[in-house]
Design a protein around this motif. Structure first.
Motif, mmCIF file in Angstrom:
data_model
loop_
_atom_site.group_PDB
_atom_site.id
_atom_site.type_symbol
_atom_site.label_atom_id
_atom_site.label_comp_id
_atom_site.label_asym_id
_atom_site.label_seq_id
_atom_site.Cartn_x
_atom_site.Cartn_y
_atom_site.Cartn_z
ATOM 1 N N ILE A 7 0.479 -1.308 -0.468
ATOM 2 C CA ILE A 7 -0.070 0.091 -0.245
ATOM 3 C C ILE A 7 1.200 1.471 -0.243
ATOM 4 N N GLY A 8 0.654 2.235 -1.087
ATOM 5 C CA GLY A 8 1.931 3.636 -0.887
ATOM 6 C C GLY A 8 2.582 3.272 -2.905
ATOM 7 N N GLY A 9 2.732 4.908 -3.143
ATOM 8 C CA GLY A 9 3.270 4.823 -4.482
ATOM 9 C C GLY A 9 4.720 5.514 -4.028
ATOM 10 N N GLY A 10 5.305 5.524 -2.778
ATOM 11 C CA GLY A 10 6.337 6.589 -2.517
ATOM 12 C C GLY A 10 7.740 5.764 -2.946
ATOM 13 N N ALA A 12 9.254 4.235 -0.723
ATOM 14 C CA ALA A 12 8.610 2.338 -0.131
ATOM 15 C C ALA A 12 8.173 1.924 -0.659
ATOM 16 N N GLU A 33 -1.428 8.168 -5.384
ATOM 17 C CA GLU A 33 -0.534 8.258 -6.469
ATOM 18 C C GLU A 33 0.832 8.113 -6.366
ATOM 19 N N ARG A 81 -7.167 4.611 -3.012
ATOM 20 C CA ARG A 81 -6.939 4.914 -1.961
ATOM 21 C C ARG A 81 -7.430 3.792 -1.266
ATOM 22 N N ALA A 110 2.793 1.179 3.519
ATOM 23 C CA ALA A 110 3.943 2.489 2.976
ATOM 24 C C ALA A 110 3.323 3.363 2.375
ATOM 25 N N CYS A 134 11.091 20.935 5.259
ATOM 26 C CA CYS A 134 12.217 19.402 5.490
ATOM 27 C C CYS A 134 13.549 19.933 5.560
ATOM 28 N N CYS A 137 16.727 18.465 4.090
ATOM 29 C CA CYS A 137 16.522 18.932 2.474
ATOM 30 C C CYS A 137 17.100 20.342 1.619
ATOM 31 N N TYR A 245 -6.508 3.633 7.809
ATOM 32 C CA TYR A 245 -7.274 2.521 7.460
ATOM 33 C C TYR A 245 -6.518 1.180 8.713
ATOM 34 N N GLY A 282 8.780 2.777 6.035
ATOM 35 C CA GLY A 282 9.410 4.240 5.715
ATOM 36 C C GLY A 282 8.218 5.397 6.227
ATOM 37 N N ASP A 283 7.432 6.802 5.743
ATOM 38 C CA ASP A 283 7.473 7.915 6.753
ATOM 39 C C ASP A 283 5.898 7.146 7.933
ATOM 40 N N GLN A 291 13.713 9.942 5.230
ATOM 41 C CA GLN A 291 13.766 10.598 4.409
ATOM 42 C C GLN A 291 13.609 9.204 3.162
ATOM 43 N N ASN A 292 14.099 10.125 1.800
ATOM 44 C CA ASN A 292 13.595 9.024 0.751
ATOM 45 C C ASN A 292 14.676 8.213 0.944
HETATM 46 C C1 LIG Z 1 8.045 19.108 0.621
HETATM 47 C C2 LIG Z 1 9.170 18.392 1.313
HETATM 48 C C3 LIG Z 1 10.152 18.072 0.716
HETATM 49 C C4 LIG Z 1 11.268 16.563 1.268
HETATM 50 N N1 LIG Z 1 12.090 17.086 0.521
HETATM 51 C C5 LIG Z 1 13.229 15.702 0.945
HETATM 52 C C6 LIG Z 1 14.308 15.497 -0.188
HETATM 53 O O1 LIG Z 1 14.748 15.910 -0.381
HETATM 54 N N2 LIG Z 1 15.227 14.651 0.658
HETATM 55 C C7 LIG Z 1 14.590 13.476 1.633
HETATM 56 O O2 LIG Z 1 15.450 11.920 1.120
HETATM 57 N N3 LIG Z 1 13.426 13.693 1.429
HETATM 58 C C8 LIG Z 1 12.332 14.068 1.534
HETATM 59 N N4 LIG Z 1 11.821 14.767 2.299
HETATM 60 C C9 LIG Z 1 11.228 13.754 2.620
HETATM 61 C C10 LIG Z 1 10.460 11.869 1.897
HETATM 62 O O3 LIG Z 1 9.994 12.924 1.049
HETATM 63 C C11 LIG Z 1 9.744 11.027 2.751
HETATM 64 O O4 LIG Z 1 10.810 10.539 3.983
HETATM 65 C C12 LIG Z 1 9.377 10.070 1.966
HETATM 66 O O5 LIG Z 1 8.433 10.466 0.566
HETATM 67 C C13 LIG Z 1 9.221 9.054 3.053
HETATM 68 O O6 LIG Z 1 8.756 8.099 1.549
HETATM 69 P P1 LIG Z 1 6.995 7.158 1.605
HETATM 70 O O7 LIG Z 1 7.111 5.762 0.392
HETATM 71 O O8 LIG Z 1 7.410 6.582 2.797
HETATM 72 O O9 LIG Z 1 5.776 7.672 2.119
HETATM 73 P P2 LIG Z 1 5.271 9.056 1.300
HETATM 74 O O10 LIG Z 1 6.389 9.992 0.115
HETATM 75 O O11 LIG Z 1 4.259 9.558 2.176
HETATM 76 O O12 LIG Z 1 4.662 8.065 -0.106
HETATM 77 C C14 LIG Z 1 3.331 7.428 0.422
HETATM 78 C C15 LIG Z 1 2.498 6.747 -1.130
HETATM 79 O O13 LIG Z 1 1.542 6.229 -0.328
HETATM 80 C C16 LIG Z 1 0.132 6.988 -0.963
HETATM 81 N N5 LIG Z 1 -0.781 6.776 -0.219
HETATM 82 C C17 LIG Z 1 -0.672 7.537 1.128
HETATM 83 N N6 LIG Z 1 -2.201 6.792 1.686
HETATM 84 C C18 LIG Z 1 -2.699 5.861 1.196
HETATM 85 C C19 LIG Z 1 -3.718 4.214 0.890
HETATM 86 N N7 LIG Z 1 -4.473 5.321 1.739
HETATM 87 N N8 LIG Z 1 -3.816 4.477 -0.241
HETATM 88 C C20 LIG Z 1 -3.430 3.883 -0.914
HETATM 89 N N9 LIG Z 1 -2.033 4.146 -1.754
HETATM 90 C C21 LIG Z 1 -1.682 5.815 -0.369
HETATM 91 C C22 LIG Z 1 0.631 8.010 -1.652
HETATM 92 O O14 LIG Z 1 -0.205 8.768 -2.529
HETATM 93 C C23 LIG Z 1 2.081 8.539 -1.490
HETATM 94 O O15 LIG Z 1 2.091 7.612 -2.742
HETATM 95 C C24 LIG Z 1 10.569 15.256 2.007
HETATM 96 C C25 LIG Z 1 9.740 15.889 2.268
HETATM 97 C C26 LIG Z 1 8.816 17.748 1.900
HETATM 98 C C27 LIG Z 1 7.281 16.699 3.376
#
Ligand SMILES: Cc1cc2nc3c(=O)[nH]c(=O)nc-3n(C[C@H](O)[C@H](O)[C@H](O)COP(=O)(O)OP(=O)(O)OC[C@H]3O[C@@H](n4cnc5c(N)ncnc54)[C@H](O)[C@@H]3O)c2cc1C
Length: 313
Positions: A7-10, A12, A33, A81, A110, A134, A137, A245, A282-283, A291-292
């Motif tokens: 679950i998630g497209g970031g 992670a 997204e 979602r 994720a 951030c 960043c 959820y 992830g987050d 972080q990414n």
């Molecule tokens: C403005 C900003 C700038 C940043 N810049 C940096 C940087 O330069 N370098 C760096 O290392 N980190 C940066 N970060 C931190 C970094 O973006 C996060 O640590 C990272 O994106 C976490 O990744 P993730 O995959 O855990 O979650 P997220 O990036 O939060 O991705 C979550 C994904 O899950 C999807 N989703 C959410 N809820 C649901 C659901 N219920 N069902 C299905 N899909 C869902 C979302 O659409 C999204 O695709 C930044 C953060 C912010 C806010």
């Protein structure tokens, strides 16, 4: 039944999808997204292997990498979602806002987090134009400048400490007179001549055109306002993890982040025991640093563990 639901497209979720395909795990990846939170960033300078990449390009690259692997093993459900995750016989079922249902023996949560936004005039307009969520960043961009941090918890003070390495001065604004951060972190920050704290104050406006030039703050006792001439405003007033959820399945901390075993990314349940078949990365987790690269790495760690678990069970 699938082996796995991601679950998630970031970073992670996508890292998990790529690894799942390479390990031939039958997987449904559901993402509202693609790209994650840093998609909005003008330039990410710490995605390892890439000197600088606009957030939108990172999102495209992540999606492209996943697309190269989707098909036989990984099904991608995009633009939906997950609204419910429930335990079923032999696994879990995820249901989306559009009614799609996917079942699997294992789940990787994720779904990341959303930063709590600063709710004052000027904050939305000046986001990424001096106002940022951030510090690691964007901090280096404010070298030699006067900046403000909003938020007096550990995140606020840790951000201030990071910024003190580059900035000329750091002014931290906290709504309450009692600071929430650990005493040792506060002491460390206050030991710097460039650091000052306004406790019992709140921001009321961010000013500037086209970039931030001042933060207006208000004394909560007297209602008097004053303008701080700063070029950067770093907001650390908390995150909202996207985990509602999953709350019947996993244990979450006081802000809603999934509690995980950091060695394997397995999720804990409300009884304090690991939940069979559920991981998080992830987050959305109570991992200390967000972080990414960490999100992607944690998801890879989870996939290594999920693969062994699926083959064993
Ligand atoms: C403005 C900003 C700038 C940043 N810049 C940096 C940087 O330069 N370098 C760096 O290392 N980190 C940066 N970060 C931190 C970094 O973006 C996060 O640590 C990272 O994106 C976490 O990744 P993730 O995959 O855990 O979650 P997220 O990036 O939060 O991705 C979550 C994904 O899950 C999807 N989703 C959410 N809820 C649901 C659901 N219920 N069902 C299905 N899909 C869902 C979302 O659409 C999204 O695709 C930044 C953060 C912010 C806010």
């Amino acid at each position: 039944m699938n082996d796995l639901i991601v679950i998630g497209g970031g970073p992670a979720g996508v890292a998990a999808g790529v690894y799942a395909a390479r390990k031939h795990l039958k997987t449904a990846l559901i993402a509202e997204e693609f790209g994650g939170q840093s998609t909005v960033s003008d330039g990410i300078e710490n995605w390892i292997g890439t000197v600088k990449i606009p957030g939108a390009d990172l999102a495209k690259a992540l999606k492209g990498h996943l697309d190269a692997y989707k098909g036989e093993f990984v099904e991608v459900v995009e633009g939906e979602r997950v609204e419910r995750l429930e335990a079923i016989d032999g696994g879990y079922r995820a249901t989306t806002n559009k009614g799609a249902k996917r079942e699997a023996r294992a789940v990787l949560i994720a779904s990341g987090a959303t930063r709590r936004k600063l709710p004052v005039p000027g904050a939305d307009e000046l986001e990424n134009k001096g106002l940022t969520y951030c510090a690691s960043c964007d901090g280096p961009l404010f070298s030699g400048q006067d900046v403000a941090v909003v938020g007096g918890g550990n995140a606020g003070f840790e951000t201030a400490l990071q910024l003190l390495a580059y900035a000329k001065s750091v002014t931290l604004i906290h709504r309450h007179k009692d600071l929430k951060a650990d005493a040792i972190t506060v002491e460390k920050a206050l030991a710097n001549t460039g650091m000052r704290v306004f406790a019992g104050y709140e921001p009321v406006e961010v000013k500037g055109s086209p970039f931030v030039s001042a933060l207006v703050i208000k004394n909560r006792d007297t209602n008097e306002t004053q303008e701080l001439p700063v070029t950067g405003v770093f907001v650390e007033i908390g995150v909202l993890p996207n985990t509602a959820y999953a709350k019947d399945i996993v244990a979450v901390d006081e802000v809603g982040r999934v509690k995980v075993d950091a060695r394997t990314q397995r999720a804990y349940g409300a009884d304090g025991a690991l939940v069979p078949g559920v991981w998080a990365a992830g987050d959305c987790t109570d991992e200390l640093y967000h972080q990414n690269n960490i999100a992607a790495g944690d998801a890879v760690k989870a996939l290594e563990d999920i693969y062994l678990w699926v083959k064993r069970n």
